[in-house]
Design an enzyme around this catalytic site. Structure first.
Site, PDB file in Angstrom:
ATOM      1  N   ASN A 169       8.772 -28.200  75.700  1.00 32.75           N
ATOM      2  CA  ASN A 169       8.226 -29.308  74.244  1.00 32.75           C
ATOM      3  C   ASN A 169       6.854 -30.219  74.697  1.00 32.75           C
ATOM      4  O   ASN A 169       6.791 -29.878  75.255  1.00 32.75           O
ATOM      5  CB  ASN A 169       9.015 -30.525  74.522  1.00 32.75           C
ATOM      6  CG  ASN A 169       9.578 -31.563  75.612  1.00 32.75           C
ATOM      7  OD1 ASN A 169       8.814 -31.487  76.526  1.00 32.75           O
ATOM      8  ND2 ASN A 169      11.466 -31.474  75.978  1.00 32.75           N
ATOM      9  N   GLY A 217      24.519 -23.901  79.180  1.00 36.37           N
ATOM     10  CA  GLY A 217      23.537 -23.431  79.871  1.00 36.37           C
ATOM     11  C   GLY A 217      23.001 -23.193  78.831  1.00 36.37           C
ATOM     12  O   GLY A 217      22.578 -22.378  78.413  1.00 36.37           O
ATOM     13  N   GLY A 239      16.929 -26.573  71.303  1.00 36.85           N
ATOM     14  CA  GLY A 239      15.634 -26.007  72.264  1.00 36.85           C
ATOM     15  C   GLY A 239      16.188 -24.316  72.090  1.00 36.85           C
ATOM     16  O   GLY A 239      14.951 -23.607  72.000  1.00 36.85           O
ATOM     17  N   ASP A 240      16.849 -24.435  72.854  1.00 38.33           N
ATOM     18  CA  ASP A 240      17.347 -23.135  73.464  1.00 38.33           C
ATOM     19  C   ASP A 240      17.680 -22.026  71.544  1.00 38.33           C
ATOM     20  O   ASP A 240      17.581 -21.250  71.434  1.00 38.33           O
ATOM     21  CB  ASP A 240      19.195 -23.007  73.828  1.00 38.33           C
ATOM     22  CG  ASP A 240      18.931 -23.878  75.129  1.00 38.33           C
ATOM     23  OD1 ASP A 240      17.881 -24.130  75.639  1.00 38.33           O
ATOM     24  OD2 ASP A 240      19.883 -23.973  75.252  1.00 38.33           O
ATOM     25  N   SER A 277      27.032 -48.690  82.573  1.00 35.17           N
ATOM     26  CA  SER A 277      28.283 -47.417  82.543  1.00 35.17           C
ATOM     27  C   SER A 277      28.223 -48.205  81.042  1.00 35.17           C
ATOM     28  O   SER A 277      28.350 -48.893  80.337  1.00 35.17           O
ATOM     29  CB  SER A 277      29.415 -48.374  82.780  1.00 35.17           C
ATOM     30  OG  SER A 277      30.231 -47.563  82.895  1.00 35.17           O
ATOM     31  N   GLY A 328       8.127 -30.791  63.720  1.00 34.46           N
ATOM     32  CA  GLY A 328       8.090 -29.471  64.212  1.00 34.46           C
ATOM     33  C   GLY A 328       7.343 -28.256  65.002  1.00 34.46           C
ATOM     34  O   GLY A 328       8.085 -28.690  66.716  1.00 34.46           O
ATOM     35  N   LEU A 330       7.938 -29.828  69.001  1.00 38.93           N
ATOM     36  CA  LEU A 330       7.070 -31.104  68.742  1.00 38.93           C
ATOM     37  C   LEU A 330       8.144 -31.907  67.660  1.00 38.93           C
ATOM     38  O   LEU A 330       7.887 -32.890  67.549  1.00 38.93           O
ATOM     39  CB  LEU A 330       5.971 -31.322  67.553  1.00 38.93           C
ATOM     40  CG  LEU A 330       4.672 -30.665  68.094  1.00 38.93           C
ATOM     41  CD1 LEU A 330       3.432 -30.581  67.618  1.00 38.93           C
ATOM     42  CD2 LEU A 330       4.681 -30.776  69.331  1.00 38.93           C
ATOM     43  N   GLY A 331       9.476 -32.290  68.759  1.00 37.87           N
ATOM     44  CA  GLY A 331      10.548 -32.793  67.385  1.00 37.87           C
ATOM     45  C   GLY A 331      10.747 -32.992  66.285  1.00 37.87           C
ATOM     46  O   GLY A 331      10.150 -31.445  65.628  1.00 37.87           O
ATOM     47  N   GLN A 378      13.837 -28.484  81.739  1.00 36.43           N
ATOM     48  CA  GLN A 378      14.058 -29.819  82.366  1.00 36.43           C
ATOM     49  C   GLN A 378      13.897 -29.992  83.752  1.00 36.43           C
ATOM     50  O   GLN A 378      13.707 -30.522  84.933  1.00 36.43           O
ATOM     51  CB  GLN A 378      15.599 -30.088  82.775  1.00 36.43           C
ATOM     52  CG  GLN A 378      16.594 -29.373  82.850  1.00 36.43           C
ATOM     53  CD  GLN A 378      16.887 -28.260  81.906  1.00 36.43           C
ATOM     54  OE1 GLN A 378      16.677 -28.142  80.430  1.00 36.43           O
ATOM     55  NE2 GLN A 378      18.563 -28.064  81.644  1.00 36.43           N
TER      56      GLN A 378
END
Length: 325
Positions: free
Chosen positions: A195, A48, A256-257, A36, A228, A224-225, A172
């Protein structure tokens, strides 16, 4: 272009942990992990995947059609999106469930632990694309992004049946989908968006090599974070685009969106894949610099200036006419 963006519409509950998750994980005890995290703050934001992408397109002047399922609590969120250039007339409202919830904690390394409650999203499988195409006089592109898995499969199947060009963007939901469903989702896609980790997971589940993947989709776009974006496709040389210069990384949620919004908006302007990826990367940087996925604002003059700083004057000169009056 007439673009429909299908996928999740949710409320984000974002928290910050003032430490590193990695320091709390014991390698040989992960099978019984029970943790936690005491967080510093809680921020409620609109989110969303589909809503984030549609909002980003609106920031760049493209009015897309949002397709997803929400609860009766969506009224204020709908007004926000409509004020920012999103067509919400085809959003389905559930009579029994609340709008989906995304609960996410981010540590100082920008790593995240999150949970997602589907709620009304499970009714997205009841949405048909054809009435939307009739209302708009056709569809040029359908983004099939993370959503109720049955809805994703239905949307890609309808795109193949009716001849709508589509983007397979499982994100996801790959964790919830069997290999045969993954193969069905991507088959015939104009673009596949993942990704690098998702690409490996997708290929493992579907049993596809790189060459076999490109037999199923026309263009593969892999983020690729910090390294690039890589773009590969049939009968084309691979393209690599570095990340845009950022002011200060604050919150990676929705980055990413943002890339997808910029990438497909730029393609709608008629620019090439490399230039579109540059626009997407810069919009992703704006998201990264902001807490929340729809709290940034695109100032067109500043956007063009930052594009020049990241990718050169030629890139800025090509994009400028699409943003400035």
């Amino acid at each position: 272009m007439k673009i429909a963006v299908t996928g999740s519409i949710a409320t984000d509950h974002l928290m910050s942990f003032p430490g590193r998750f990695a320091d709390q994980l014991i390698a040989d005890q992960l099978h019984k992990v029970s943790l936690s995290f005491l967080v510093d703050d809680l921020v409620l934001r609109r989110g969303g995947v589909a809503a984030n992408i549609a909002f980003g397109m609106g920031q760049l002047g493209l009015r897309s059609v949002l397709l997803g399922a929400v609860g009766a609590d969506f009224a204020d969120y709908r007004s926000w999106l409509e004020r920012h250039g999103v067509d919400c007339d085809s959003v389905h409202t559930s009579e029994v469930a609340h709008t989906a919830r995304f609960v996410c904690t981010t540590d100082t390394d920008m790593c995240q632990i999150a949970s997602f409650y589907a709620g009304a999203m499970s009714e997205a499988r009841n949405i048909e694309l054809h009435p939307v195409a009739q209302r708009l006089g056709g569809l040029d592109l359908v983004l099939v992004s993370a959503n109720d898995p049955e809805a994703m499969l239905r949307h890609s199947a309808e795109c193949r049946e009716r001849g709508y060009a589509f983007v397979a963007d499982p994100s996801q939901q790959l964790a919830r989908m069997a290999g045969e469903d993954v193969s069905s989702l991507i088959d015939g896609a104009e673009y596949l968006m993942t990704n690098d980790y998702e690409k490996s997971l997708l290929q493992s589940k579907a049993g596809l090599s790189d060459d076999q993947l490109l037999e199923r989709v026309r263009v593969r776009v892999t983020t690729l974070g910090k390294h690039g974006v890589e773009i590969a496709g049939r009968d084309m040389d691979p393209i690599h685009v570095p990340i845009a210069r950022e002011a200060r990384a604050v919150d990676p949620t929705g980055v990413g969106d943002g890339f997808r919004a910029g990438f497909f908006t730029a393609l709608s302007w008629g620019v090439g894949l490399e230039r579109a990826a540059q626009v997407g990367s810069l919009l992703a940087a704006l998201v990264l610099e902001t807490v929340g996925t729809q709290e940034y604002q695109v100032r067109h003059d500043l956007f063009v200036k930052r594009l020049a700083e990241s990718y050169g004057d030629e890139a800025a000169d090509e994009i400028r006419p699409h943003l400035l009056p």
